[in-house]
Design a protein around this motif. Structure first.
Motif, short mmCIF file in Angstrom:
data_model
loop_
_atom_site.label_atom_id
_atom_site.label_comp_id
_atom_site.label_asym_id
_atom_site.label_seq_id
_atom_site.Cartn_x
_atom_site.Cartn_y
_atom_site.Cartn_z
N VAL A 50 0.87 -1.17 0.00
CA VAL A 50 0.00 0.00 0.00
C VAL A 50 0.91 1.22 0.00
O VAL A 50 1.56 1.52 0.99
N ASP A 51 0.97 1.88 -1.14
CA ASP A 51 1.89 3.02 -1.26
C ASP A 51 1.20 4.28 -1.76
O ASP A 51 1.81 5.14 -2.38
N VAL A 52 -0.07 4.40 -1.46
CA VAL A 52 -0.83 5.56 -1.92
C VAL A 52 -0.24 6.85 -1.37
O VAL A 52 -0.05 7.83 -2.10
N VAL A 56 3.01 10.18 -3.35
CA VAL A 56 2.90 11.65 -3.49
C VAL A 56 4.14 12.36 -2.95
O VAL A 56 4.29 13.56 -3.14
N LEU A 57 5.04 11.63 -2.31
CA LEU A 57 6.26 12.22 -1.75
C LEU A 57 7.34 12.33 -2.81
O LEU A 57 7.30 11.64 -3.84
N PRO A 58 8.33 13.17 -2.59
CA PRO A 58 9.46 13.27 -3.53
C PRO A 58 10.21 11.95 -3.66
O PRO A 58 10.19 11.11 -2.75
N ALA A 59 10.90 11.78 -4.78
CA ALA A 59 11.58 10.52 -5.09
C ALA A 59 12.60 10.13 -4.03
O ALA A 59 12.72 8.95 -3.67
#
Length: 136
Positions: A50-52, A56-59
């Motif tokens: 689960v990486d929803v 949205v975070l920076p790389a």
């Protein structure tokens, strides 16, 4: 094999034919299949995640979270492996009576599966550390 075995036993029950090992053998096979399948999924990095929120975070933050996540997984698997090994010691004399084998055959599936998953997660950690551009 497991499907055919369980289906065959269900058909036999229709005709009131039962086998004493009809529950224990599928349980043993299913346990081994489950842990070896989990190890294979770790090898191929195919476990669901689960990486929803992480997406949205920076790389760079995603990369750091991925490293931390893998370290936590390795720690968790190590704890499970340790306690499963302790369980083999405490249940060494216990047997699966219908099969006539030690209960440790069931527990060793957990030990082996977790050792393999730990190994594959360590390999994944090394790959992530050496090749940060690999996103999965």
């Amino acid at each position: 094999i497991l499907t055919v075995l369980v289906f065959g036993m269900a058909v036999c029950r229709l005709f009131s034919i039962t086998f004493p090992w009809s529950l224990d053998l599928p349980l043993l096979l299913f346990t081994w299949l489950a842990f070896l399948s989990m190890a294979q999924a770790s090898r191929e990095r195919a476990h669901n995640g689960v990486d929803v929120l992480v997406r949205v975070l920076p790389a760079k933050v995603q990369y750091v979270i991925g490293i931390i996540n893998t370290i936590l997984i390795i720690g968790f698997l190590s704890i499970i492996t340790y306690h499963a090994c302790l369980l083999t010691v405490t249940s060494g004399k216990r047997t699966i009576t219908t099969l006539g084998i030690s209960y440790n055959w069931l527990i060793w599936s957990c030990v082996l599966g977790c050792i393999l998953m730990t190994f594959f997660e360590c390999v994944n950690l090394i790959i992530k550390a050496l090749h940060p551009e690999v996103t999965k």
